[in-house]
Write a protein that holds these residues in place. Structure first.
Motif, short mmCIF file in Angstrom:
data_model
loop_
_atom_site.label_atom_id
_atom_site.label_comp_id
_atom_site.label_asym_id
_atom_site.label_seq_id
_atom_site.Cartn_x
_atom_site.Cartn_y
_atom_site.Cartn_z
N ASP A 55 -0.53 -2.28 -27.00
CA ASP A 55 -0.33 -1.34 -28.49
C ASP A 55 0.26 -2.38 -29.28
N ARG A 56 0.97 -3.06 -28.75
CA ARG A 56 1.70 -4.33 -29.80
C ARG A 56 1.01 -5.34 -29.97
N GLY A 57 -0.17 -5.52 -29.55
CA GLY A 57 -1.05 -6.75 -29.71
C GLY A 57 -1.03 -7.70 -28.68
N PHE A 58 -0.28 -7.53 -27.67
CA PHE A 58 -0.24 -8.59 -26.64
C PHE A 58 -1.66 -8.80 -26.03
N SER A 59 -1.88 -10.01 -25.81
CA SER A 59 -3.37 -10.16 -25.59
C SER A 59 -3.52 -10.93 -24.21
N ASP A 60 -2.65 -11.76 -23.62
CA ASP A 60 -2.70 -12.64 -22.35
C ASP A 60 -1.60 -11.71 -21.31
N LEU A 61 -1.97 -10.66 -20.99
CA LEU A 61 -1.25 -9.82 -19.89
C LEU A 61 -1.72 -9.86 -18.46
N THR A 62 -0.85 -9.91 -17.52
CA THR A 62 -0.89 -9.90 -16.16
C THR A 62 -0.27 -9.00 -15.51
N VAL A 63 -0.80 -8.08 -14.72
CA VAL A 63 -0.13 -7.09 -13.82
C VAL A 63 -0.18 -7.67 -12.45
N LEU A 64 0.72 -7.90 -11.54
CA LEU A 64 0.76 -8.03 -10.11
C LEU A 64 1.27 -6.92 -9.27
N ASP A 65 0.74 -6.61 -8.15
CA ASP A 65 1.11 -5.41 -7.41
C ASP A 65 0.80 -5.59 -6.19
N ILE A 66 1.44 -5.20 -5.02
CA ILE A 66 0.96 -5.39 -3.72
C ILE A 66 0.01 -4.34 -3.54
N SER A 67 0.17 -3.26 -4.18
CA SER A 67 -0.81 -2.05 -3.72
C SER A 67 -1.98 -2.00 -4.55
N ALA A 68 -3.32 -2.10 -4.09
CA ALA A 68 -4.41 -1.80 -4.65
C ALA A 68 -4.42 -0.42 -5.46
N GLU A 118 5.08 -8.46 5.35
CA GLU A 118 4.24 -8.08 4.07
C GLU A 118 3.17 -7.20 4.69
N ILE A 119 2.64 -7.21 5.78
CA ILE A 119 1.79 -6.01 6.15
C ILE A 119 2.32 -4.78 5.98
N ALA A 120 3.62 -4.62 6.73
CA ALA A 120 4.12 -3.31 6.61
C ALA A 120 4.55 -2.82 5.03
N ARG A 121 5.04 -3.92 4.30
CA ARG A 121 5.32 -3.55 3.00
C ARG A 121 4.15 -3.01 2.23
N LYS A 122 3.05 -3.70 2.63
CA LYS A 122 1.63 -3.36 1.73
C LYS A 122 1.19 -1.87 2.08
N ALA A 123 1.30 -1.71 3.49
CA ALA A 123 0.95 -0.36 4.00
C ALA A 123 1.96 0.67 3.25
N HIS A 124 3.14 0.33 3.04
CA HIS A 124 4.31 1.39 2.55
C HIS A 124 3.95 1.88 1.16
N TRP A 125 3.52 0.83 0.40
CA TRP A 125 3.29 0.99 -0.99
C TRP A 125 1.93 1.50 -1.30
N GLU A 126 0.83 1.14 -0.39
CA GLU A 126 -0.37 1.96 -0.47
C GLU A 126 -0.16 3.31 -0.26
N ARG A 127 0.66 3.94 0.60
CA ARG A 127 0.73 5.10 0.94
C ARG A 127 1.51 5.66 -0.27
N ALA A 128 2.52 5.06 -0.86
CA ALA A 128 3.13 5.62 -2.00
C ALA A 128 2.54 6.12 -3.00
N TRP A 129 1.64 5.10 -3.47
CA TRP A 129 0.83 5.15 -4.55
C TRP A 129 -0.52 6.17 -4.32
N SER A 130 -0.79 6.29 -3.15
CA SER A 130 -1.87 7.51 -2.71
C SER A 130 -1.46 9.00 -2.67
N GLN A 131 -0.14 9.26 -2.46
CA GLN A 131 0.21 10.41 -1.99
C GLN A 131 0.84 11.21 -3.33
N LYS A 132 1.06 10.43 -4.13
CA LYS A 132 1.68 11.28 -5.28
C LYS A 132 0.96 11.00 -6.80
#
Length: 214
Positions: free
Chosen positions: A63-76, A3-17
């Protein structure tokens, strides 16, 4: 990958591009939206997008009126990009920073959506924990829409090895509690115009499948 390595990978991925430069970017996630509609999701149904990051699916659902939405991701960093893009509308979404393989849902959802998390889980134990989280998160009549690289999809993405799934492969990975309702194929074009072949699969619990098919 732990989990630690996976989080570090995706934090970099989202930060670099920039969001629009990532290989998984979609302006309009049309196939996801079609399968969510096919699942019978109503605007007030609780919905969770697993591995959503900065995906624009949440924009389209709002946009379609959904009112109870959750987004989960490992990357802050990924979640923060989505919040910034949505502006004031971000307050209408529940945001969870977590690894899905250790996620402990605190409520039930009607639809579980995952575009391209499952195919990064190379270890059988991690896949089992993912399935356990999905099982715990979905209501008894809930459905899952899961997209993975298809049988002719890439073996690597974003610097990581991946697994490829056909419908039978994914059904076997999820186990006998889940039954396939629908499968679709997509030839996704990355921002660099490379093709990635996906399979999209809609699942329900076995009892729901029996009721649906009569």
């Amino acid at each position: 990958m732990n989990e630690i390595a996976r989080k570090a990978h995706w934090e970099r991925a989202w930060s670099q591009k920039d969001e629009t430069e990532t290989s998984w970017f979609q302006t309009a996630p049309e196939l996801s939206l079609e399968l969510i509609a096919a699942a019978g999701a109503r605007p007030d149904d609780p919905f969770i997008d697993v591995g959503g990051g900065a995906s624009r699916l949440v924009d389209h659902l709002l946009d379609r009126g959904f009112s109870d939405l959750t987004v989960l991701d490992i990357s802050a960093a990924g979640l923060q990009r989505a919040r910034r893009r949505l502006g004031a509308r971000a307050a209408r979404v529940h945001w969870i920073e977590a690894d899905v393989t250790t996620f402990r849902p605190q409520r039930d959802y009607r639809v579980w959506h995952d575009r391209a998390v499952f195919h990064f889980l190379l270890d059988a134990a991690e896949r089992a924990r993912y399935v356990a989280a999905m099982d715990a998160a979905l209501a008894s009549d809930g459905q899952a829409v899961i997209a993975t690289f298809g049988p002719d999809g890439p073996l690597r993405c974003s610097g990581l090895d991946t697994l490829r799934y056909g419908a039978a492969d994914l059904a076997a990975a999820l186990g006998s509690r889940w039954r396939l309702l629908e499968e679709r194929a997509e030839a996704h074009r990355t921002p660099t115009d490379r093709e990635q072949r996906f399979g999209y699969y809609r699942f329900a619990r076995a009892a729901v499948r029996a009721a649906e098919t009569g």
